[in-house]
Design an enzyme around this catalytic site. Structure first.
Site, short mmCIF file in Angstrom:
data_model
loop_
_atom_site.label_atom_id
_atom_site.label_comp_id
_atom_site.label_asym_id
_atom_site.label_seq_id
_atom_site.Cartn_x
_atom_site.Cartn_y
_atom_site.Cartn_z
CD GLN A 69 9.17 -0.39 2.27
OE1 GLN A 69 8.27 -1.25 2.53
NE2 GLN A 69 9.44 0.77 3.30
CG ASN A 122 0.23 7.39 7.03
OD1 ASN A 122 1.01 6.97 8.06
ND2 ASN A 122 0.33 8.70 6.59
CB SER A 142 -0.87 0.09 1.22
OG SER A 142 -0.12 0.13 2.24
CD GLU A 159 9.19 0.00 7.15
OE1 GLU A 159 8.91 0.37 5.94
OE2 GLU A 159 8.40 0.79 8.01
#
Length: 193
Positions: free
Chosen positions: A90, A12, A9, A88
């Site tokens: 990514q 937030n 996404s 995390e």
């Protein structure tokens, strides 16, 4: 059957909250989980997965040299391992995402990875790109732009609060530096040609 899941996404959208809820669900049933987070993001403490709503759990940190297969084999040698959860995601390397596929395919342990799809310029991170290509299941977690539409991009703000249109792909920050926006608002601010 074990599978590799990628929950992605904009910022937030509740990625860390969803990860922590999944970990809790496994643990509540007496199952063993391994939690991992990127060493580069220590805003809430080293080895800590924290959500904006105040939930947190300790986690093993990973950096570019971390080997997930070796670590998970060591955990399995000590007992059971029912699920691997990664925050995390990514920041994973392409090689590390391959390791995650080995954990699923060879060790038969499900892996749930949570991360951003794109950076502040709309480009994919290497870890996200590999997960989008190789994950068994892709799940988009949604958040909203200030206009009410789905936010699927992130705008980085500079020191003056203006949208950044250049810079390093990785710059750790939170709500003070990043704003999630829909594509139309992102394009108007960042892709100003």
């Amino acid at each position: 059957m074990a599978q590799l899941y990628f929950y992605y996404s904009a910022m937030n959208a509740g990625k860390s909250t969803a990860l922590l809820q999944s970990a809790y669900n496994y643990q509540e049933r007496g199952m063993q989980v391994a939690l991992f987070t990127a060493a580069i993001d220590d805003r809430f403490g080293v080895g800590k997965i924290s959500s904006r709503i105040g939930l947190s759990m300790d986690a093993q940190i990973f950096d570019a040299d971390f080997n997930f297969v070796s670590h998970c084999k060591a955990l399995l040698a000590q007992g059971t391992l029912d699920c691997v959860l990664i925050d995390e995601a990514q920041f994973l390397s392409k090689a590390q995402v391959r390791q995650l596929t080995d954990i699923v395919d060879e060790l038969k342990v499900p892996v749930l990875a949570f991360g951003l799809r794109t950076d502040f310029l709309g480009e994919t991170f290497s870890g996200s790109q590999a997960l989008l290509a190789w994950a068994d299941k892709l799940i988009e977690l949604k958040t909203v732009c200030h206009c009410g539409r789905k936010a699927n991009f992130v705008v980085r703000l500079d020191e003056q609060g203006q949208p950044a249109t250049a810079g390093s792909q990785v710059q750790i920050g939170g709500n003070n530096q990043y704003v999630s926006m829909c594509r139309a608002h992102f394009k108007a601010l960042v892709w100003r040609d």
